[in-house]
Motif scaffolding. Structure first.
Motif, PDB file in Angstrom:
ATOM      1  N   ALA A   4       0.784  -1.235   0.072  1.00  0.00           N
ATOM      2  CA  ALA A   4       0.205  -0.126  -0.033  1.00  0.00           C
ATOM      3  C   ALA A   4       0.902   1.104  -0.012  1.00  0.00           C
ATOM      4  O   ALA A   4       0.779   2.296  -0.742  1.00  0.00           O
ATOM      5  N   SER A   5       1.977   1.376   0.844  1.00  0.00           N
ATOM      6  CA  SER A   5       2.739   2.434   0.942  1.00  0.00           C
ATOM      7  C   SER A   5       3.546   2.773  -0.706  1.00  0.00           C
ATOM      8  O   SER A   5       3.632   3.610  -0.939  1.00  0.00           O
ATOM      9  N   SER A  11       2.043   6.201  -7.041  1.00  0.00           N
ATOM     10  CA  SER A  11       0.828   6.990  -7.738  1.00  0.00           C
ATOM     11  C   SER A  11       1.085   8.933  -7.393  1.00  0.00           C
ATOM     12  O   SER A  11       0.868   9.510  -8.318  1.00  0.00           O
ATOM     13  N   LEU A  12       1.846   8.903  -6.386  1.00  0.00           N
ATOM     14  CA  LEU A  12       2.028  10.226  -6.028  1.00  0.00           C
ATOM     15  C   LEU A  12       3.055  10.796  -7.116  1.00  0.00           C
ATOM     16  O   LEU A  12       3.052  11.891  -7.682  1.00  0.00           O
ATOM     17  N   ILE A  13       3.999  10.000  -7.488  1.00  0.00           N
ATOM     18  CA  ILE A  13       5.235  10.392  -8.389  1.00  0.00           C
ATOM     19  C   ILE A  13       4.497  10.511  -9.850  1.00  0.00           C
ATOM     20  O   ILE A  13       4.954  11.124 -10.485  1.00  0.00           O
ATOM     21  N   ALA A  14       3.474   9.446 -10.125  1.00  0.00           N
ATOM     22  CA  ALA A  14       2.807   9.540 -11.185  1.00  0.00           C
ATOM     23  C   ALA A  14       2.059  10.680 -11.590  1.00  0.00           C
ATOM     24  O   ALA A  14       2.243  11.322 -12.702  1.00  0.00           O
ATOM     25  N   VAL A  58      -6.563   5.339  -9.379  1.00  0.00           N
ATOM     26  CA  VAL A  58      -5.853   4.343  -8.679  1.00  0.00           C
ATOM     27  C   VAL A  58      -5.407   4.599  -7.190  1.00  0.00           C
ATOM     28  O   VAL A  58      -5.621   3.907  -6.235  1.00  0.00           O
ATOM     29  N   ARG A  59      -5.156   5.868  -7.193  1.00  0.00           N
ATOM     30  CA  ARG A  59      -4.868   6.548  -5.794  1.00  0.00           C
ATOM     31  C   ARG A  59      -5.950   6.468  -4.632  1.00  0.00           C
ATOM     32  O   ARG A  59      -5.696   6.019  -3.428  1.00  0.00           O
ATOM     33  N   THR A  60      -7.137   6.715  -5.002  1.00  0.00           N
ATOM     34  CA  THR A  60      -8.345   6.832  -4.371  1.00  0.00           C
ATOM     35  C   THR A  60      -9.075   5.734  -4.163  1.00  0.00           C
ATOM     36  O   THR A  60      -9.683   5.305  -3.329  1.00  0.00           O
ATOM     37  N   GLY A  61      -9.096   4.833  -5.253  1.00  0.00           N
ATOM     38  CA  GLY A  61      -9.685   3.340  -5.214  1.00  0.00           C
ATOM     39  C   GLY A  61     -11.209   3.681  -5.752  1.00  0.00           C
ATOM     40  O   GLY A  61     -12.053   2.464  -5.501  1.00  0.00           O
ATOM     41  N   LEU A  66     -13.064   6.545 -13.634  1.00  0.00           N
ATOM     42  CA  LEU A  66     -12.912   5.736 -14.895  1.00  0.00           C
ATOM     43  C   LEU A  66     -13.978   6.122 -15.829  1.00  0.00           C
ATOM     44  O   LEU A  66     -13.874   6.094 -16.869  1.00  0.00           O
ATOM     45  N   ASP A  67     -15.283   6.249 -15.275  1.00  0.00           N
ATOM     46  CA  ASP A  67     -16.530   6.830 -16.009  1.00  0.00           C
ATOM     47  C   ASP A  67     -16.075   8.148 -16.735  1.00  0.00           C
ATOM     48  O   ASP A  67     -16.447   8.605 -17.624  1.00  0.00           O
TER      49      ASP A  67
END
Length: 95
Positions: A4-5, A11-14, A58-61, A66-67
């Motif tokens: 998770a970390s 995702s933060l780097i992206a 991806v970061r928030t889940g 996506l919509d």
């Protein structure tokens, strides 16, 4: 380092890299020497926005993003087609 970390950091780097690329694309839209360069930069902006929305998803889940990405992709495609037709019509008028 847990999974998770690791996902949180990647995702933060992206998001940071995509935000920088979005800014560079906006600069290219503003200073593009030709209309075709500006259309390509706008298409790049759309693709980068899709990547940004995907990274946020991806970061928030949350799958709601996506919509939103699908709607942005459709609008980007239609905008590219419209600008391509405009450029073609402008070239035909010059002849």
């Amino acid at each position: 380092m847990s999974a998770a970390s690791f996902l949180d950091w990647t995702s933060l780097i992206a998001l940071v890299l995509l935000a920088a690329a979005l800014l560079i694309s906006v600069v290219r839209i503003v200073i593009g020497p030709t209309l075709a360069d500006r259309v390509m930069a706008l298409d790049l902006l759309t693709v980068l926005a899709l990547g940004f929305i995907g990274a946020v998803a991806v970061r928030t889940g949350l799958t709601l993003y996506l919509d939103i990405a699908i709607a942005v992709a459709l609008l980007g495609f239609l905008a590219t087609i419209a600008f391509a037709r405009y450029i073609l019509r402008k070239a035909i008028e010059r002849e």
